[in-house]
Design an enzyme around this catalytic site. Sequence first.
Site, PDB file in Angstrom:
ATOM      1  N   TYR A 149      64.600  72.359  50.394  1.00 14.32           N
ATOM      2  CA  TYR A 149      65.545  72.287  49.276  1.00 14.32           C
ATOM      3  C   TYR A 149      65.564  73.565  48.448  1.00 14.32           C
ATOM      4  O   TYR A 149      64.568  74.274  48.330  1.00 14.32           O
ATOM      5  CB  TYR A 149      65.185  71.127  48.343  1.00 14.32           C
ATOM      6  CG  TYR A 149      66.003  69.876  48.585  1.00 14.32           C
ATOM      7  CD1 TYR A 149      67.361  69.839  48.297  1.00 14.32           C
ATOM      8  CD2 TYR A 149      65.418  68.733  49.107  1.00 14.32           C
ATOM      9  CE1 TYR A 149      68.116  68.698  48.513  1.00 14.32           C
ATOM     10  CE2 TYR A 149      66.163  67.575  49.333  1.00 14.32           C
ATOM     11  CZ  TYR A 149      67.513  67.571  49.029  1.00 14.32           C
ATOM     12  OH  TYR A 149      68.261  66.442  49.250  1.00 14.32           O
ATOM     13  N   ASP A 152      57.393  69.069  42.324  1.00 17.05           N
ATOM     14  CA  ASP A 152      57.637  70.449  42.734  1.00 17.05           C
ATOM     15  C   ASP A 152      57.158  71.484  41.729  1.00 17.05           C
ATOM     16  O   ASP A 152      56.962  72.640  42.080  1.00 17.05           O
ATOM     17  CB  ASP A 152      59.122  70.642  43.035  1.00 17.05           C
ATOM     18  CG  ASP A 152      59.525  69.876  44.294  1.00 17.05           C
ATOM     19  OD1 ASP A 152      58.787  69.953  45.283  1.00 17.05           O
ATOM     20  OD2 ASP A 152      60.560  69.192  44.275  1.00 17.05           O
TER      21      ASP A 152
END
EC number: 1.4.3.-
Length: 675
Positions: free
Chosen positions: A408, A324
Amino acid sequence: MAPHPFKNLTADETRAARDTVLSLHKDVLVNFREIFLQEPEKELMKVFLEAEHAAEPGHSPTSRKPPRLAKVMYDVIGNDRIPEYNESIIDVEQKRRQKHRVVGKEQGQASLTLWEFQDLVEACKKSEEFQKAVADFELPEGFELVVEPWPYGGLDFGAENRRYFQGLCFAQDTRNGNPDSNFYGYPLPLIPVMDAHKKEIVRLDRLATGGKGDSLTGKTHVPRILDHCKPAEYVPELVEGGVRKDVKPINITQPEGPSFKVTDESLVEWQKWSFRVSFNPREGAVLHDVRYDGRSIMYRVSISEMTVPYADARPPFHRKQAFDFGDGGAGNCANNLSLGCDCLGVIKYFDAVVVGNDGEPKAHPNVICLHEQDNGIGWKHTNWRTGRAVVARMRELVVQYIITLANYEYVFAYKLDTAGGLTLEVRATGIVSTVNIDPGKTSLYGNVVSSGVLAQNHQHIFAARFDPAIDGHNNTVTYEESLPAPWDRETNPNGNFYEIRKTVVNRSAGLDANPADHRVFKIINQEKKNPHSGNPVGYKFIPLPTQKLLAAPGSIQAQRALFTNHHVWVTKYRDDELYAAGHFTLQSQLEQGGVHDMAARKDEITNEDLVVWNVFGLTHNPRVEDWPVMPCEIYQLHYKPSDFFDRNPAIDFPSQKNQASVLVTKGGDCCSQKL
């Protein structure tokens, strides 16, 4: 006055960097990816910081300032129409290029950008094959397709090294008229794959929806794939049964204002702490030159990387692994924080500057919030002879940023406290990644959290980077273990003694947590001794003994995340070695230039300028209670002084009764008497 070397690039500096690059590529198309501060070489900053802290108040050592540099990431598109990735270092004051490298079309994939995601959405709209595949699902009336772009993951061994994007598909119920209606409750078993250079859908991966005992690739679903799925709303106006009515407000008030001071939109001073804060598109918020009462503790603190591998064995989920920070950049995905929501009390926000593909700077507001908070009792003692109790609260200064990565959310906070401690806190929340599962079935690869919704098992593994400067830049790492001592007539006659065994980490290496022996790591300055204990001054931490990567050694998931092999890495400092998984993670097959390679050099690191990397994470086997939005999972890593001070540094924190506290009346429904 010229900006401080650690301060973010201004919009004008960003524009100067862009214009310099454009002047060097006049006859080709240039698409910009990132422009941000290239931090000065550390040796130059050591000299500058020493002069800065020795200077008289109000005076800055401007003559010794390192040059203001910008790192510019961009594609050059020539006659073949295939972008060639370039990186340049631009002196924004001199408006000239200092360094340049052509990464090329094969050496490594540049991190993705948000406008590339839009290319995938548009390609899906234009693809007749994709539209036909979606029509085969016979979506209920009032449902609309949602394509959520995702990194492609690690290329299969032997695959052609082209740039791909993939999309996860869902359907949104539009009948309630709310644009925030949760589409993750309606997953579709289809993944479109786009050739990023052609901007065309080149493949459709059709997903299995079976359960235990079914084929890894079998297609068992019926045409009306969503008939067994149910709403899963989380926005307050759509929550089934409404929100609670018995919650009364809690207000955080600071009637005299905050105790911190911010200067130059980068220098933070609070109690005895001082540090600089910056923000970049890959790491998000970074702390620089962290000091307590003028003494140096950390040169730089950041979150370096995070990988999220999924454990569903059915193809193509072996590729479902995001990095990420490296794939897309945490800073790029940072939330614009809202007053009274993400941080409470008296808040200071910091802004950042981002660029579009034309390189034009634009504001990215409120990406960091700074605030104080109470964290319970800091220390207390009651003299039982007199009955007097003295208690001091633990107060923290919090530097927080939040990122949203598709489904998320991650909340990152650096917390500095009144006892000289520095805590890194990570919270994981948001919506679990979902796939469709046939009615009545369960799976080895996750948990059914709602009808038709399988939340896949996965891990979140973080790497934090600490560049210590414990009373100077030459430091040493040791670890101590508390071990039982054998019975001995002379040294341990009653068997109650235990020994503390100390080990010096002489060369760069990866090490692990060991809670059974209470393994404590210390970063010490061997040249400075505590006047009472005689021990070197230092800071200590206990690594979080969380599970390492579970993918099999040699698998693509494991090979591209070698940083997850240990809880702690200690390496010798080199400029630009900032990323635990290496510079290029998008579609990687092997971690290159990451902390694993840094440690493999076996550098001598005793009494040297070194870096400590902490790796920790969450093995997330979802529960029904994680649906539709997951309650926060919280991890904290504590750095505490160890023989650094000559007493408890919080002993002088005021012990005051809080006059705003009140008693509840007998009825318990309102407040009255003050304490």
